[in-house]
Motif scaffolding. Structure first.
Motif, PDB file in Angstrom:
ATOM      1  N   TYR A  43       3.110   4.763 -11.513  1.00 40.47           N
ATOM      2  CA  TYR A  43       2.435   3.975 -10.480  1.00 40.47           C
ATOM      3  C   TYR A  43       2.691   2.477 -10.681  1.00 40.47           C
ATOM      4  N   VAL A  97       0.836  -1.199   0.000  1.00 42.09           N
ATOM      5  CA  VAL A  97       0.000   0.000   0.000  1.00 42.09           C
ATOM      6  C   VAL A  97       0.870   1.248   0.000  1.00 42.09           C
ATOM      7  N   THR A 123      -4.900   7.880  -1.636  1.00 40.63           N
ATOM      8  CA  THR A 123      -5.407   6.893  -0.684  1.00 40.63           C
ATOM      9  C   THR A 123      -5.651   5.573  -1.406  1.00 40.63           C
ATOM     10  N   PRO A 124      -4.819   4.561  -1.150  1.00 42.15           N
ATOM     11  CA  PRO A 124      -4.958   3.291  -1.875  1.00 42.15           C
ATOM     12  C   PRO A 124      -5.900   2.309  -1.168  1.00 42.15           C
ATOM     13  N   MET A 181       1.835   3.352  -3.083  1.00 49.64           N
ATOM     14  CA  MET A 181       0.920   4.327  -3.659  1.00 49.64           C
ATOM     15  C   MET A 181       0.562   5.452  -2.696  1.00 49.64           C
ATOM     16  N   LEU A 182       0.991   5.364  -1.443  1.00 53.44           N
ATOM     17  CA  LEU A 182       0.654   6.404  -0.469  1.00 53.44           C
ATOM     18  C   LEU A 182       1.113   7.802  -0.871  1.00 53.44           C
ATOM     19  N   THR A 211      -6.512   0.177  -5.980  1.00 56.78           N
ATOM     20  CA  THR A 211      -7.176   1.368  -6.509  1.00 56.78           C
ATOM     21  C   THR A 211      -6.811   2.546  -5.614  1.00 56.78           C
ATOM     22  N   THR A 212      -6.363   3.637  -6.212  1.00 57.94           N
ATOM     23  CA  THR A 212      -5.906   4.792  -5.442  1.00 57.94           C
ATOM     24  C   THR A 212      -6.703   6.027  -5.823  1.00 57.94           C
ATOM     25  N   GLU A 213      -7.314   6.648  -4.818  1.00 54.76           N
ATOM     26  CA  GLU A 213      -7.966   7.945  -4.992  1.00 54.76           C
ATOM     27  C   GLU A 213      -6.874   8.994  -4.885  1.00 54.76           C
ATOM     28  N   GLN A 232      -5.730   2.756 -11.079  1.00 54.80           N
ATOM     29  CA  GLN A 232      -5.615   1.370 -10.639  1.00 54.80           C
ATOM     30  C   GLN A 232      -4.304   0.783 -11.133  1.00 54.80           C
ATOM     31  N   GLN A 242      -9.349   8.507  -9.913  1.00 54.67           N
ATOM     32  CA  GLN A 242      -8.791   7.250  -9.438  1.00 54.67           C
ATOM     33  C   GLN A 242      -7.843   6.657 -10.475  1.00 54.67           C
TER      34      GLN A 242
END
Length: 598
Positions: free
Chosen positions: A423, A324, A332-333, A327-328, A348-350, A359, A357
């Motif tokens: 990413y 996680v 927000t993953p 992607m931090l 999935t990351t906002e 992915q 988003q």
């Protein structure tokens, strides 16, 4: 953007200086103050983070951050413009530096790090590319884009940050990036300045050979370094606790002086004694007085260990390979294990800037049957970087046991400018770091008895059904990872049929499905011909509906369908209807096979 464009009504773009995965950098003019500045347009939340980290950090050896502005949907960082060349470019064009020059540059970088660390900040990406050197050898440290305050770093969990060629062993092994990690990277940067390459190699034998060497802490023995060698060894100690701090390297006067310090465990050394046998740059000469540092032989760079997915790859949990923390920095993953085939997982990351988003899908896969480059068993392959297509960016690496890891970045409509390749590489790097440490996480649960995960996909079509679909098959079917996908090819490569599994939103209620919802053998199915290619038809056949073990991603259905995907390709097809009719015949056979199993 073009030269002359006015950013935020104040900064006129003059010349694009470069582009990278994190954004573009321009030379610009501040019309309000009449000065040259550098403008960096970055993706994600990195502009705001870099501005916040750099705010108030005024030091002659750090590029000054002036402002952060918004122009439309773009965010720009405004910094000091330095008439300089990056250290990596100098090494590339001029060759390795003299030890004297490297020490002069290194002293300034140590002073910059002392100021940064004093504020409780860890840079996390010290490397030659982030060092600017003017014509009179003034060095300035730049790019605080992934820097963090130490309290954030310590609470955020382990994350592979920085550049592989300069990463500290503890970070390569999944540990926290600390001020001591910056000091290692400083040593690695000076090593590269003198030797012409990073201590972990140039990546010619595959980029992940670098991370393997880094994880073991076995740098390539230096060839050119002599007087500077003890300093490099001190900075590049495998044990972070034994590396000198930036403050210790910048004592005595306004001009930073590099001091060869090795910290000893269980031994108190008075400051005066530490300062005693040092090498300093005085009047342009290097004084080699390294009496404080005992001689040490540098271990041979070991051959990268053969690594892979172990003896039972299908028993591994692909979601456990996703960090996680990778992607931090971008938002927000959320890891969703109930999508894709059983050999894959999605994070999935906002995005932190509110743009939407993204992915990243991570898949464990067998050896590539049609490799684009030679696969050498026992050797880590170079990362493959296919072009972005249909908003997807795949990144692939072949492991020494010839299995593959595939990370694919994807963005939604609102996040169309997101650097999905960046990413994908972040997720892939984190997975490689885990495998490099020998961590092969197994699933902690058993598949339900009726799950497709327990069914060999190659068993679903018998010889008669394959012959009906393809004519005479060319060879034996190709069984993919875990037996969860199977492919048959017709003679002459004129047609093929592929059967695979996936976990999807319920077919009956999925509004995104563009095909025809129907039933085949009493099971819900979606028939999906390709609108612009009559040679291809896909059928999604529902096997069973279930409730996921873990809560699914917010906003998605609470139930999932296990699905059999049947794809038929007939390159001599006369119509989509004919192609789909043969795919449907294959689906009927599969329904019968599943009835016997369940």
């Amino acid at each position: 953007m073009d030269p002359g464009y006015l950013v935020a009504g104040r900064y006129r773009l003059e010349e694009e200086l470069g582009q990278g995965g994190m954004g573009a950098v321009w030379r610009a003019v501040d019309l309000e103050l009449g000065r040259e500045v550098a403008l960096k347009r970055a993706f994600g939340g990195s502009v705001r983070r870099e501005a916040k980290v750099g705010a108030g950090l005024m030091h002659p050896n750090v590029v000054v951050v002036f402002d952060a502005v918004t122009d439309g949907d773009a965010q720009w960082l405004v910094t000091e413009y330095v008439h300089a060349t990056s250290l990596d470019r100098i090494i590339e064009t001029e060759g390795p530096l003299s030890e004297e020059r490297a020490l002069k540059i290194g002293g300034q970088l140590a002073a910059a790090l002392a100021a940064i660390h004093e504020r409780g900040i860890v840079h996390r990406d010290i490397k030659p590319a982030n060092v600017l050197v003017t014509s009179d050898d003034v060095a300035k440290l730049t790019d605080l884009g992934i820097a963090r305050w130490t309290e954030i770093t310590q609470s955020g969990g382990a994350q592979l940050t920085g550049t592989l060629g300069y990463v500290a062993p503890e970070v390569a092994n999944g540990g926290e990036a600390t001020a001591a990690s910056d000091m290692f990277a400083l040593g690695a940067t000076l090593y590269a300045a003198v030797e012409g390459h990073s201590p972990w190699g140039d990546g010619a034998d595959g980029p992940f050979s670098q991370i393997q060497r880094a994880g073991k802490g076995t740098p390539i023995p230096h060839q050119r370094a002599k007087e500077i060698a003890p300093l490099l060894e001190s900075l590049m100690e495998r044990d972070p606790a034994r590396r000198p701090t930036a403050a210790e390297l910048t004592q005595h006067g306004d001009i930073p002086r590099l001091q060869g310090i090795r910290r000893r465990k269980r031994l108190r050394v008075r400051r005066s004694a530490v300062v005693a046998g040092v090498a300093v740059l005085v009047a342009g000469a290097v004084l080699a007085t390294w009496s404080l540092l005992p001689d040490r032989s540098v271990p041979e760079a070991s051959k990268p260990q053969v690594i892979g997915l172990g003896s039972d790859p299908a028993a591994l949990d692909p979601c456990a390979f996703i960090s996680v923390n990778a992607m931090l920095p971008y938002g927000t993953p959320f890891i969703d294990p109930e999508v894709m085939n059983f050999n894959g997982c999605v994070v999935t990351t906002e995005l932190g800037d509110g743009s939407g988003q993204v992915q990243v899908r991570l898949e464990l896969a067998n050896r590539d049957p049609y490799p684009s480059r030679e696969i050498v068993e026992g050797q880590m392959g170079e990362m493959e970087r296919p072009e972005v297509k249909d908003r997807e960016c795949p990144r692939i690496v072949s492991l020494p046991d010839t299995h593959r890891l595939i990370a694919t970045g994807h963005n939604n409509d609102r996040a169309e400018k997101a650097p999905i390749c960046l990413y994908a590489e972040a997720v892939l790097n984190a997975a490689i770091a885990m495998i490099n440490k020998g961590q092969l996480p197994l699933r902690t649960w058993k598949w339900p008895a009726k799950s497709l995960a327990t069914v060999d996909a190659c068993s679903l079509l018998d010889a008669a059904a394959v012959t009906k679909a393809l004519g005479a098959p060319d060879d034996q079917p190709r069984r993919e990872f875990g037996g969860w996908e199977c492919a048959w090819e017709g003679q002459g490569n004129k047609n093929e049929i592929n059967v695979s599994y996936s976990r999807e939103w319920p077919i009956k209620t999925d509004e995104d499905l563009a095909g025809t919802i129907t039933t085949i053998g009493g099971r819900t199915a979606a028939v999906l011909p390709e609108s612009d290619n009559k040679a291809v038809c896909k059928i999604e056949l529902a096997h069973r509906q279930y409730k996921p073990r873990l809560p699914p991603l917010s906003g998605t259905p609470p139930l999932r369908d296990e699905v059999v995907n049947i794809q038929l390709i007939d390159r001599a097809a006369t119509s989509s209807a004919a192609t789909c009719a043969r795919a449907r015949d294959a689906a009927e056979t599969i329904v019968g096979s599943l009835a016997k199993i369940s």
